[in-house]
Motif scaffolding. Structure first.
Motif, short mmCIF file in Angstrom:
data_model
loop_
_atom_site.label_atom_id
_atom_site.label_comp_id
_atom_site.label_asym_id
_atom_site.label_seq_id
_atom_site.Cartn_x
_atom_site.Cartn_y
_atom_site.Cartn_z
N SER A 39 34.43 26.11 49.15
CA SER A 39 34.83 24.94 49.93
C SER A 39 35.62 25.34 51.18
CB SER A 39 35.68 24.00 49.06
OG SER A 39 36.25 22.98 49.84
N LYS A 40 36.60 26.22 51.01
CA LYS A 40 37.41 26.66 52.15
C LYS A 40 36.59 27.48 53.13
CE LYS A 40 41.38 25.04 50.63
NZ LYS A 40 41.65 23.66 50.80
N LYS A 43 34.55 25.05 55.24
CA LYS A 43 35.44 24.38 56.20
C LYS A 43 35.90 25.33 57.30
CE LYS A 43 37.16 20.73 53.21
NZ LYS A 43 38.32 20.17 52.52
N TYR A 44 36.18 26.57 56.94
CA TYR A 44 36.62 27.57 57.92
C TYR A 44 35.52 27.81 58.96
CZ TYR A 44 37.96 32.15 59.78
OH TYR A 44 38.26 33.19 60.61
N SER A 46 33.05 25.95 59.79
CA SER A 46 32.70 24.76 60.57
C SER A 46 33.87 24.28 61.44
CB SER A 46 32.25 23.62 59.64
OG SER A 46 33.32 23.18 58.84
N GLY A 47 34.99 24.97 61.38
CA GLY A 47 36.14 24.62 62.20
C GLY A 47 36.93 23.44 61.66
N GLU A 48 36.70 23.06 60.41
CA GLU A 48 37.37 21.90 59.82
C GLU A 48 38.63 22.26 59.04
OE1 GLU A 48 34.65 19.53 57.47
OE2 GLU A 48 33.02 19.97 58.87
N LEU A 49 38.97 23.55 58.99
CA LEU A 49 40.14 23.98 58.23
C LEU A 49 41.29 24.24 59.21
CD1 LEU A 49 41.05 24.64 55.33
CD2 LEU A 49 40.42 27.01 55.78
N ALA A 50 42.32 23.44 59.11
CA ALA A 50 43.49 23.58 59.99
C ALA A 50 44.13 24.95 59.77
CB ALA A 50 44.50 22.47 59.70
N ASP A 53 46.43 25.14 56.81
CA ASP A 53 45.72 25.12 55.53
C ASP A 53 45.04 26.46 55.26
OD1 ASP A 53 46.52 22.49 55.13
OD2 ASP A 53 44.70 21.67 56.04
N ASP A 165 37.50 29.71 67.51
CA ASP A 165 38.85 29.82 66.95
C ASP A 165 39.63 30.91 67.68
OD1 ASP A 165 38.43 27.85 65.07
OD2 ASP A 165 38.11 29.23 63.39
#
Length: 188
Positions: A39-40, A43-44, A46-50, A53, A165
């Motif tokens: 999951s992480k 998200k990483y 796709s640029g969705e992980l702050a 986080d 990023d």
């Protein structure tokens, strides 16, 4: 000086994720972490992980690895024996001894591959092994900060990365190149 991201730029894939998958086969105790790692990772990428986080999750996984992989140096050697072919020769050819590789991957992974890299200038995530935590998460803004800490005001002539990023590095460089599945496109 040229600066190169490692994962998906020099190495075909995410080395930390590949290492986790590699360790799963040898350390079944890691299996319970697989859903959150996948999951992480999604998200990483796709640029969705702050960034906050990402750091918290990386910090958690450092402790997991130290608790479950007491033979980490052996695992790293075996991993690179099986995965060194994922280093992209056309990217390695671009690196000179004075250039730098900068990565969010942890130092222990580079211990097993550093002799195959054309430079010894490796900036990466640093771990506090005694406390089983991150000492420095070399991601996002921290990449440029870590570069400046080590090289001062040395100009970045070119940066090669797979991700926006790394925008702080891109902005600091005279030229920037995006690497996508081995294809290089100048973006600055």
């Amino acid at each position: 000086m040229k600066v190169f991201d490692f994962d998906d730029t020099i190495y075909d894939g995410e080395s930390s994720f590949d290492f986790f998958k590699f360790c799963l086969k040898r350390k079944k105790s890691l299996m319970r972490y697989m859903p959150s790692v996948i999951s992480k990772a999604v998200k990483y990428k796709s640029g969705e992980l702050a960034p906050k986080d990402a750091r918290q999750f990386a910090d958690k996984m450092v402790k997991v690895f130290f608790d479950n992989c007491r033979d980490l140096d052996v695992l790293v050697r075996e991993f690179w024996s099986a995965h060194a072919q994922k280093l992209m020769p056309h990217m390695l050819d671009k690196i000179s001894p004075d250039d730098a590789v900068i990565s969010a991957s942890p130092r222990f992974l580079f211990e097993g591959i550093k002799d195959r890299l054309p430079t010894k200038n490796i900036i990466c995530t640093e771990l506090d092994e005694e406390n089983k935590t991150l000492a420095l998460f070399c991601h996002g803004d921290n990449k440029l900060t870590s570069f400046r800490d080590r090289f001062g005001s040395t100009p970045i002539d070119e940066v090669y990365t797979d991700s926006l990023d790394d925008l702080p590095l891109i902005n600091a460089a005279e030229k920037a190149f995006l690497v996508d599945k081995g294809e290089i496109t100048q973006i600055k």
